[in-house]
Design an enzyme around this catalytic site. Sequence first.
Site, PDB file in Angstrom:
ATOM      1  N   ASN A  53      -0.111 -24.763  32.329  1.00  0.00           N
ATOM      2  CA  ASN A  53       0.010 -26.038  31.608  1.00  0.00           C
ATOM      3  C   ASN A  53       1.445 -26.515  31.797  1.00  0.00           C
ATOM      4  O   ASN A  53       2.368 -25.981  31.187  1.00  0.00           O
ATOM      5  CB  ASN A  53      -0.306 -25.809  30.120  1.00  0.00           C
ATOM      6  CG  ASN A  53      -0.061 -27.055  29.281  1.00  0.00           C
ATOM      7  OD1 ASN A  53       0.205 -28.134  29.823  1.00  0.00           O
ATOM      8  ND2 ASN A  53      -0.148 -26.906  27.969  1.00  0.00           N
ATOM      9  N   TRP A  54       1.606 -27.496  32.664  1.00  0.00           N
ATOM     10  CA  TRP A  54       2.965 -27.943  33.009  1.00  0.00           C
ATOM     11  C   TRP A  54       3.562 -28.836  31.922  1.00  0.00           C
ATOM     12  O   TRP A  54       4.730 -29.188  31.987  1.00  0.00           O
ATOM     13  CB  TRP A  54       2.953 -28.679  34.358  1.00  0.00           C
ATOM     14  CG  TRP A  54       2.566 -27.811  35.516  1.00  0.00           C
ATOM     15  CD1 TRP A  54       2.265 -26.481  35.494  1.00  0.00           C
ATOM     16  CD2 TRP A  54       2.448 -28.205  36.890  1.00  0.00           C
ATOM     17  NE1 TRP A  54       1.965 -26.021  36.750  1.00  0.00           N
ATOM     18  CE2 TRP A  54       2.061 -27.067  37.625  1.00  0.00           C
ATOM     19  CE3 TRP A  54       2.612 -29.418  37.573  1.00  0.00           C
ATOM     20  CZ2 TRP A  54       1.855 -27.095  39.011  1.00  0.00           C
ATOM     21  CZ3 TRP A  54       2.403 -29.453  38.946  1.00  0.00           C
ATOM     22  CH2 TRP A  54       2.034 -28.306  39.659  1.00  0.00           C
ATOM     23  N   LYS A  55       2.765 -29.225  30.954  1.00  0.00           N
ATOM     24  CA  LYS A  55       3.226 -30.099  29.857  1.00  0.00           C
ATOM     25  C   LYS A  55       3.934 -31.331  30.431  1.00  0.00           C
ATOM     26  O   LYS A  55       3.525 -31.830  31.469  1.00  0.00           O
ATOM     27  CB  LYS A  55       4.097 -29.299  28.877  1.00  0.00           C
ATOM     28  CG  LYS A  55       3.380 -28.015  28.411  1.00  0.00           C
ATOM     29  CD  LYS A  55       4.043 -27.312  27.273  1.00  0.00           C
ATOM     30  CE  LYS A  55       3.240 -26.072  26.891  1.00  0.00           C
ATOM     31  NZ  LYS A  55       3.798 -25.367  25.741  1.00  0.00           N
ATOM     32  N   GLU A  68      -3.874 -19.666  21.231  1.00  0.00           N
ATOM     33  CA  GLU A  68      -2.436 -19.856  21.365  1.00  0.00           C
ATOM     34  C   GLU A  68      -1.791 -19.883  19.977  1.00  0.00           C
ATOM     35  O   GLU A  68      -1.769 -20.937  19.318  1.00  0.00           O
ATOM     36  CB  GLU A  68      -2.137 -21.173  22.079  1.00  0.00           C
ATOM     37  CG  GLU A  68      -2.688 -21.238  23.497  1.00  0.00           C
ATOM     38  CD  GLU A  68      -1.900 -22.203  24.377  1.00  0.00           C
ATOM     39  OE1 GLU A  68      -1.527 -21.807  25.476  1.00  0.00           O
ATOM     40  OE2 GLU A  68      -1.646 -23.340  23.948  1.00  0.00           O
ATOM     41  N   SER A  92       4.171 -17.737  25.436  1.00  0.00           N
ATOM     42  CA  SER A  92       5.234 -16.900  26.006  1.00  0.00           C
ATOM     43  C   SER A  92       4.714 -15.807  26.944  1.00  0.00           C
ATOM     44  O   SER A  92       5.255 -14.695  26.978  1.00  0.00           O
ATOM     45  CB  SER A  92       6.103 -16.300  24.899  1.00  0.00           C
ATOM     46  OG  SER A  92       6.751 -17.339  24.171  1.00  0.00           O
ATOM     47  N   GLY A 130       2.632 -21.775  29.866  1.00  0.00           N
ATOM     48  CA  GLY A 130       3.496 -22.951  29.828  1.00  0.00           C
ATOM     49  C   GLY A 130       4.700 -22.751  30.730  1.00  0.00           C
ATOM     50  O   GLY A 130       4.617 -22.860  31.952  1.00  0.00           O
ATOM     51  N   GLY A 131       5.828 -22.422  30.129  1.00  0.00           N
ATOM     52  CA  GLY A 131       7.103 -22.331  30.847  1.00  0.00           C
ATOM     53  C   GLY A 131       7.050 -21.551  32.151  1.00  0.00           C
ATOM     54  O   GLY A 131       7.574 -22.011  33.177  1.00  0.00           O
TER      55      GLY A 131
HETATM   56  P1  13P Z   1       4.671 -21.101  26.822  1.00  0.00           P
HETATM   57  O1  13P Z   1       4.052 -20.206  27.874  1.00  0.00           O
HETATM   58  O2  13P Z   1       5.826 -21.899  27.345  1.00  0.00           O
HETATM   59  O3  13P Z   1       4.960 -20.348  25.568  1.00  0.00           O
HETATM   60  O4  13P Z   1       3.563 -22.199  26.445  1.00  0.00           O
HETATM   61  C1  13P Z   1       2.269 -21.779  26.168  1.00  0.00           C
HETATM   62  C2  13P Z   1       1.388 -22.961  26.108  1.00  0.00           C
HETATM   63  O5  13P Z   1       1.513 -23.790  25.210  1.00  0.00           O
HETATM   64  C3  13P Z   1       0.375 -23.122  27.145  1.00  0.00           C
HETATM   65  O6  13P Z   1      -0.526 -24.133  26.841  1.00  0.00           O
END
Ligand code: 13P
Length: 254
Positions: A9-11, A167, A213, A234-235
Amino acid sequence: MRRQFIAGNWKMNTNRAAAVALAEGIAKAAASVANVDLAVCPPCCYLEAVGKALAGSKVGLGAQNMYHEKEGAFTGELSAGMLVDMGCKYVILGHSERRHILGETDAAINKKVHAALAAGLTPIVCVGELLAEREAGKTLGVIQCQFAGSLAGLASERMAKVVIAYEPVWAIGTGKVATPQQAEEVHLALRKILAEHYDASVAEGVVIQYGGSVKPENAAELLGQPNIDGALVGGASLKVDQFLGIIAGAKENR
Ligand code: 13P
């Protein structure tokens, strides 16, 4: 046997050039990945460019949100049909950032889930508790409530196509990962909820990802839990080598 499913998820990150480079890097590396399903979910403005970069690869394209209506006067929104048109296979729905920053309710998410499935998309439906809810011992109640609200009214055949992502909000972008035991407890609870609402075959078949995370260093242990079937990242999905490290953690386990 459920397959592991790792999605990025690149947000609201990258730009066109960075998105294409990231997609190309992941697509190339994915050629040697077997038995793990893969997807990336870029910002919607780069869906088409990323889709081109992924063409012919094993990596599916996903969007981060959509609206439930088919078309009409809904300024700024995208329909499920538009996402399909852009080459999407997946759509993330009910992400905690949309629930808590943008005020999305279970009822709104539920409409989106129905619309996504009707259009042939696989929804990745997120659930997860806030830190205060966990500390108050309310985690399983919150999950039960989000499940009942976000996934209301789905027939078994439809539910079987849904991916659920657990999540915990306190673990997202904080570096505070849930322990494998904390995550497994909720995943097992979700599977029991599925069995109660549906049956054993639906409960055993639905893919339940963990998100919050996830990094190469903790992926193998999380993904080694019996009810954790993948990760929504995410990150760490913004760096090819880190995303690959997480995929390697999935491969170790199945
Ligand atoms: P992180 O991996 O950056 O904690 O984000 C998780 C997330 O929200 C994936 O949708």
